[in-house]
Design an enzyme around this catalytic site. Structure first.
Site, PDB file in Angstrom:
ATOM      1  N   SER A   1      59.446  25.113  -2.304  1.00 20.28           N
ATOM      2  CA  SER A   1      59.265  25.836  -3.563  1.00 20.28           C
ATOM      3  C   SER A   1      59.341  24.872  -4.740  1.00 20.28           C
ATOM      4  CB  SER A   1      60.341  26.909  -3.711  1.00 20.28           C
ATOM      5  OG  SER A   1      60.317  27.397  -5.035  1.00 20.28           O
TER       6      SER A   1
ATOM      7  N   MET B   1      57.069  34.215 -12.112  1.00 19.91           N
ATOM      8  CA  MET B   1      58.075  35.160 -12.639  1.00 19.91           C
ATOM      9  C   MET B   1      57.728  35.527 -14.072  1.00 19.91           C
ATOM     10  SD  MET B   1      61.598  33.399 -11.347  1.00 19.91           S
ATOM     11  CE  MET B   1      61.748  32.615  -9.738  1.00 19.91           C
TER      12      MET B   1
ATOM     13  N   MET C   1      56.724  37.437  -8.463  1.00 20.99           N
ATOM     14  CA  MET C   1      57.875  38.253  -8.860  1.00 20.99           C
ATOM     15  C   MET C   1      57.569  38.794 -10.248  1.00 20.99           C
ATOM     16  SD  MET C   1      60.709  35.667  -7.371  1.00 20.99           S
ATOM     17  CE  MET C   1      59.458  34.394  -7.310  1.00 20.99           C
TER      18      MET C   1
ATOM     19  N   MET D   1      63.625  38.547   1.325  1.00 23.83           N
ATOM     20  CA  MET D   1      64.376  37.720   0.367  1.00 23.83           C
ATOM     21  C   MET D   1      65.814  37.563   0.860  1.00 23.83           C
ATOM     22  SD  MET D   1      62.314  36.723  -1.990  1.00 23.83           S
ATOM     23  CE  MET D   1      63.576  35.873  -2.959  1.00 23.83           C
TER      24      MET D   1
ATOM     25  N   ASP E   1      63.186  33.433   2.099  1.00 21.49           N
ATOM     26  CA  ASP E   1      63.149  32.718   0.823  1.00 21.49           C
ATOM     27  C   ASP E   1      64.470  32.939   0.098  1.00 21.49           C
ATOM     28  OD1 ASP E   1      62.500  31.568  -1.603  1.00 21.49           O
ATOM     29  OD2 ASP E   1      60.987  33.055  -2.153  1.00 21.49           O
TER      30      ASP E   1
HETATM   31  C1  DX5 Z   1      63.833  32.678  -5.893  1.00 21.81           C
HETATM   32  C2  DX5 Z   1      62.517  32.113  -5.459  1.00 21.81           C
HETATM   33  C3  DX5 Z   1      62.630  31.063  -4.437  1.00 21.81           C
HETATM   34  C4  DX5 Z   1      63.414  29.848  -4.875  1.00 21.81           C
HETATM   35  C5  DX5 Z   1      64.197  29.417  -3.695  1.00 21.81           C
HETATM   36  O1  DX5 Z   1      63.629  33.855  -6.570  1.00 21.81           O
HETATM   37  O2  DX5 Z   1      61.678  33.119  -4.921  1.00 21.81           O
HETATM   38  O3  DX5 Z   1      61.373  30.668  -3.927  1.00 21.81           O
HETATM   39  O4  DX5 Z   1      62.632  28.779  -5.311  1.00 21.81           O
HETATM   40  O5  DX5 Z   1      65.003  28.358  -4.061  1.00 21.81           O
HETATM   41  P1  DX5 Z   1      66.182  27.848  -3.129  1.00 21.81           P
HETATM   42  O6  DX5 Z   1      65.573  27.390  -1.845  1.00 21.81           O
HETATM   43  O7  DX5 Z   1      66.770  26.739  -3.925  1.00 21.81           O
HETATM   44  O8  DX5 Z   1      67.132  28.986  -2.927  1.00 21.81           O
HETATM   45 ZN    ZN Z   2      59.874  32.430  -3.834  1.00 21.78          ZN
END
Ligand code: DX5
Ligand code: ZN
Length: 219
Positions: free
Chosen positions: A8, A36, A67, A136, A174
């Site tokens: 990511s 986002m 998101m 998630m 994720d």
């Molecule tokens: C959070 C995102 C993730 C985020 C994960 O809302 O959807 O993709 O980048 O980051 P890590 O792996 O650091 O938790």
């Molecule tokens: Zn994500």
């Protein structure tokens, strides 16, 4: 299905996105791009123009995680732009079937994401419409959060529903995925692993991807 790793870029340097994408090219299966909108989640990142710019700079397929409110309006545009996978949130979509079909019609893989408090069972009937289910494992919005162990039973349940359905639907996790947690996710049945901090927080992101893969790819 072979294990896939999707770093990511939320944890990458946003001022140097092309370089950051290049650091995992040829090693990562996907580049996970978190869109986002300050509404669906309390954070603001990037949108279609930045995804279009990334598409020009990297050969790694782009895995867009939207998101955002109103994905029915915006998601097909990401697929039309060339993102190879576009994931919408079940909690935000008002016409999920139509939108998932529009994503596929534009040539991308369709993904459906569910937040930690959203049960997976009500979405069993949508499995024929999706190429990937995203469970998630943190509340969406920020990188670097702790993995929610209480999501493991939901991953197991999702794996069971997918196996019962019998089609090829990938199961992505994720949030908080790292060398410490990735094996638990794989044991529960996940096969696509998003990792932000664990990859871009490392000295050598490419090596971090290889190390994560080695933990779960039993050949
Ligand atoms: C959070 C995102 C993730 C985020 C994960 O809302 O959807 O993709 O980048 O980051 P890590 O792996 O650091 O938790
Ligand atoms: Zn994500």
């Amino acid at each position: 299905m072979a294990v896939q790793i999707s770093p990511s870029i939320l944890s990458a340097d946003f001022a140097r996105l092309a370089d950051e994408a290049a650091r995992v090219e040829g090693v990562a299966d996907w580049l996970h791009v978190d869109v986002m909108d300050y509404h669906f989640v309390p954070n603001l990142t990037l949108g279609l123009p930045v995804v279009e710019a990334l598409l020009k700079t990297t050969s790694t397929p782009i895995d867009c995680h939207l998101m955002i409110d109103d994905p029915d309006r915006w998601a097909p545009g990401y697929a039309e732009a060339g993102a190879a996978s576009v994931t919408i949130h079940a909690e935000a979509a008002k016409a999920a079937v139509r939108t998932l079909r529009a994503i596929r019609a534009a040539g991308a893989r369709s993904g459906l994401a569910i937040n930690p408090a959203t049960p997976v069972d009500p979405y069993e009937d949508l499995l024929p419409e999706i190429d990937m289910l995203l469970v998630m494992t943190v509340e969406p919005g920020f990188g670097g959060q702790s993995f929610l162990d209480i999501m493991l039973p939901k991953i197991v349940k999702a794996r069971g529903l997918i196996d019962k359905f019998g089609g090829e639907v990938w199961l992505q996790v994720d949030g908080g995925v790292s060398a410490e947690t990735i094996e638990r996710c794989a044991d529960a049945g996940a096969d696509v692993f998003v990792a932000g901090n664990a990859v871009y927080g490392a000295q050598d992101p490419a090596q971090a991807v290889r190390d994560l893969r080695a933990l779960v790819d039993k050949g």
